[in-house]
Write a protein that holds these residues in place. Sequence first.
Motif, short mmCIF file in Angstrom:
data_model
loop_
_atom_site.label_atom_id
_atom_site.label_comp_id
_atom_site.label_asym_id
_atom_site.label_seq_id
_atom_site.Cartn_x
_atom_site.Cartn_y
_atom_site.Cartn_z
N PRO A 147 0.82 -1.23 0.00
CA PRO A 147 0.00 0.00 0.00
C PRO A 147 0.85 1.27 0.00
CG PRO A 147 -0.77 -1.56 1.66
CD PRO A 147 0.54 -2.08 1.16
N ALA A 171 -2.54 5.42 1.42
CA ALA A 171 -3.45 4.32 1.77
C ALA A 171 -3.23 3.88 3.21
CB ALA A 171 -3.22 3.15 0.81
N ARG A 214 -12.19 -0.02 0.90
CA ARG A 214 -10.83 0.35 0.49
C ARG A 214 -9.84 0.18 1.64
NH1 ARG A 214 -9.87 5.88 -2.76
NH2 ARG A 214 -10.81 6.74 -0.91
N THR A 268 -6.68 -2.39 2.07
CA THR A 268 -5.33 -1.95 2.43
C THR A 268 -4.78 -2.79 3.58
OG1 THR A 268 -5.81 0.32 1.76
CG2 THR A 268 -3.97 0.01 3.28
#
Lengths: 70, 141
Positions: free
Chosen positions: A34, A38, B68, B72
């Motif tokens: 990520p 993020a 989302r 992650t």
Amino acid sequence: MTFSRPVTLAGWILIAVAFTAAAIVAIVSRGRFPSAIAVLRAAMRNVVVRVIALAGWAWVGWHFFVRTSR
Amino acid sequence: MNARGALGGDRRRLVLVGAACIAVLAYGWWFTDLEPFSPKAFRALLVPVVVVIVVASVYRVRHKSDAREAATRAAPGFSVAVVVWSVLIAALVAWELIALRSLPRADHPTISSLVEGSEHHHLARLALYAAWVALGWTLAS
């Protein structure tokens, strides 16, 4: 602690290269690694982290658009 | 919703986003031309800060989805990413503090002094402002 000019500049270049490399890995990995944003967004589920992150963002705006001379 | 309705919704969203971008850039053009260190500049800064946080928070509530963030956290490299980004940010902050304590500034630039160089140009300030607003939206929404 102070360094000579070449060491200071080399340090900035090294940090910039490291950030760029990590960002490229994050893009190329398609979500397996990520990005910094993020990771920060995932951490921002915590209200304290959210407040600190947004306060930091507002401070950056103040620093670069109000406090900085040009 | 039928295909025509979905298309209309997409078009409306596109128009809304376009109008928002134009408004942000128009305000930014005026804002980034204000005299630094002035109370007017400080008050003008509060507008995007409040608007971005409020509008992004409303958007966040209306489109609440943890998908989302869950993706992650479930990423195979999440733990490694946390360590890598933390180390990089710690290095950045440490180097900034070391540079800040060293003089002359020309020999020991800080992030601010590096950015200040480009801030002589109005377009560069506008680009910086747009990036800052985009970051704020990403964080707050």
